[in-house]
Design a protein around this motif. Sequence first.
Motif, PDB file in Angstrom:
ATOM      1  N   ARG A 102       0.951  -0.964   0.074  1.00 45.78           N
ATOM      2  CA  ARG A 102      -0.024  -0.129   0.048  1.00 45.78           C
ATOM      3  C   ARG A 102       0.796   1.167  -0.098  1.00 45.78           C
ATOM      4  O   ARG A 102       0.425   2.457  -0.707  1.00 45.78           O
ATOM      5  N   LEU A 103       1.997   1.294   0.703  1.00 46.66           N
ATOM      6  CA  LEU A 103       2.826   2.273   0.871  1.00 46.66           C
ATOM      7  C   LEU A 103       3.515   2.634  -0.636  1.00 46.66           C
ATOM      8  O   LEU A 103       3.436   3.887  -1.056  1.00 46.66           O
ATOM      9  N   PHE A 104       3.907   1.658  -1.197  1.00 50.89           N
ATOM     10  CA  PHE A 104       4.529   1.715  -2.449  1.00 50.89           C
ATOM     11  C   PHE A 104       3.501   2.265  -3.535  1.00 50.89           C
ATOM     12  O   PHE A 104       3.678   3.125  -4.346  1.00 50.89           O
ATOM     13  N   ASP A 105       2.068   1.823  -3.420  1.00 50.61           N
ATOM     14  CA  ASP A 105       1.112   2.094  -4.250  1.00 50.61           C
ATOM     15  C   ASP A 105       0.906   3.620  -4.028  1.00 50.61           C
ATOM     16  O   ASP A 105       0.787   4.457  -4.896  1.00 50.61           O
ATOM     17  N   PHE A 106       0.904   4.085  -2.946  1.00 51.21           N
ATOM     18  CA  PHE A 106       0.609   5.268  -2.325  1.00 51.21           C
ATOM     19  C   PHE A 106       1.589   6.394  -2.896  1.00 51.21           C
ATOM     20  O   PHE A 106       1.506   7.419  -3.435  1.00 51.21           O
ATOM     21  N   VAL A 107       2.905   6.116  -2.998  1.00 52.58           N
ATOM     22  CA  VAL A 107       4.025   6.973  -3.207  1.00 52.58           C
ATOM     23  C   VAL A 107       3.962   7.062  -4.819  1.00 52.58           C
ATOM     24  O   VAL A 107       4.077   8.095  -5.212  1.00 52.58           O
ATOM     25  N   VAL A 108       3.890   5.886  -5.353  1.00 54.56           N
ATOM     26  CA  VAL A 108       3.711   5.739  -6.981  1.00 54.56           C
ATOM     27  C   VAL A 108       2.496   6.678  -7.477  1.00 54.56           C
ATOM     28  O   VAL A 108       2.646   7.555  -8.359  1.00 54.56           O
ATOM     29  N   ARG A 109       1.613   6.474  -6.854  1.00 51.63           N
ATOM     30  CA  ARG A 109       0.225   7.267  -7.255  1.00 51.63           C
ATOM     31  C   ARG A 109       0.528   8.618  -7.098  1.00 51.63           C
ATOM     32  O   ARG A 109       0.119   9.453  -7.946  1.00 51.63           O
ATOM     33  N   THR A 110       1.068   9.103  -6.052  1.00 53.40           N
ATOM     34  CA  THR A 110       1.101  10.620  -5.581  1.00 53.40           C
ATOM     35  C   THR A 110       2.211  11.143  -6.501  1.00 53.40           C
ATOM     36  O   THR A 110       1.981  12.322  -6.999  1.00 53.40           O
ATOM     37  N   CYS A 111       3.003  10.352  -6.865  1.00 55.08           N
ATOM     38  CA  CYS A 111       4.305  10.990  -7.759  1.00 55.08           C
ATOM     39  C   CYS A 111       3.697  11.246  -9.120  1.00 55.08           C
ATOM     40  O   CYS A 111       3.886  12.530  -9.738  1.00 55.08           O
ATOM     41  N   TRP A 112       3.054  10.398  -9.626  1.00 53.74           N
ATOM     42  CA  TRP A 112       2.291  10.494 -11.111  1.00 53.74           C
ATOM     43  C   TRP A 112       1.029  11.446 -11.020  1.00 53.74           C
ATOM     44  O   TRP A 112       0.842  11.795 -12.011  1.00 53.74           O
ATOM     45  N   GLY A 122      19.076  -4.414  -6.226  1.00 54.16           N
ATOM     46  CA  GLY A 122      17.847  -4.634  -6.656  1.00 54.16           C
ATOM     47  C   GLY A 122      16.716  -3.778  -6.509  1.00 54.16           C
ATOM     48  O   GLY A 122      15.589  -3.669  -6.788  1.00 54.16           O
ATOM     49  N   ALA A 123      17.035  -2.481  -5.639  1.00 56.70           N
ATOM     50  CA  ALA A 123      16.244  -1.572  -5.424  1.00 56.70           C
ATOM     51  C   ALA A 123      16.684  -0.438  -6.370  1.00 56.70           C
ATOM     52  O   ALA A 123      17.349  -0.196  -7.021  1.00 56.70           O
ATOM     53  N   GLY A 124      15.251   0.293  -6.554  1.00 49.94           N
ATOM     54  CA  GLY A 124      15.415   1.616  -7.328  1.00 49.94           C
ATOM     55  C   GLY A 124      15.596   3.039  -6.671  1.00 49.94           C
ATOM     56  O   GLY A 124      15.811   2.723  -5.598  1.00 49.94           O
ATOM     57  N   HIS A 125      14.887   3.929  -7.034  1.00 50.43           N
ATOM     58  CA  HIS A 125      14.824   5.214  -6.295  1.00 50.43           C
ATOM     59  C   HIS A 125      14.005   5.189  -4.969  1.00 50.43           C
ATOM     60  O   HIS A 125      14.030   6.013  -4.214  1.00 50.43           O
ATOM     61  N   LEU A 126      12.959   4.156  -4.956  1.00 55.33           N
ATOM     62  CA  LEU A 126      12.120   4.175  -3.661  1.00 55.33           C
ATOM     63  C   LEU A 126      12.578   3.135  -2.887  1.00 55.33           C
ATOM     64  O   LEU A 126      11.794   2.465  -2.180  1.00 55.33           O
ATOM     65  N   ALA A 127      13.885   2.964  -2.509  1.00 56.75           N
ATOM     66  CA  ALA A 127      14.337   1.961  -1.653  1.00 56.75           C
ATOM     67  C   ALA A 127      13.788   1.627  -0.224  1.00 56.75           C
ATOM     68  O   ALA A 127      13.608   0.618   0.108  1.00 56.75           O
ATOM     69  N   ALA A 128      13.606   2.703   0.388  1.00 57.95           N
ATOM     70  CA  ALA A 128      12.979   2.956   1.346  1.00 57.95           C
ATOM     71  C   ALA A 128      11.626   2.562   1.657  1.00 57.95           C
ATOM     72  O   ALA A 128      11.164   2.146   2.586  1.00 57.95           O
ATOM     73  N   VAL A 129      10.930   2.540   0.555  1.00 62.57           N
ATOM     74  CA  VAL A 129       9.487   2.019   0.228  1.00 62.57           C
ATOM     75  C   VAL A 129       9.396   0.524  -0.033  1.00 62.57           C
ATOM     76  O   VAL A 129       8.756  -0.121   0.686  1.00 62.57           O
TER      77      VAL A 129
END
Length: 105
Positions: free
Chosen positions: A6-16, A79-86
Amino acid sequence: KQKAGRLFDFVVRTCWSTDQAVMAHRFKLLERADFREQLGKVWSPALLMAGSKDILATPKGLASLASQIPDARALTIAGAGHLAAVTHPARIAREVSSFLESVEY
């Protein structure tokens, strides 16, 4: 590998959902920012992390930055991208905890 949740989805949705003109402006500000002269003045230990798949904060850039800070440690999260903390929160937490335990106060 950490599963996106859910956190990842929220961050990606917010960015876009952020106006792309705003994002372009932010990237232009980053391109113009130059803090190289100040890096040698950082007096506290620093842990710098980036994902191995991060295209904004690359492992090469991370190493360059760390070499300019007197007491910096660079760590690449495989294996992580820019959102490693997420996407890799447990790994990030372990690394930060280990770093803080190793720092002498």
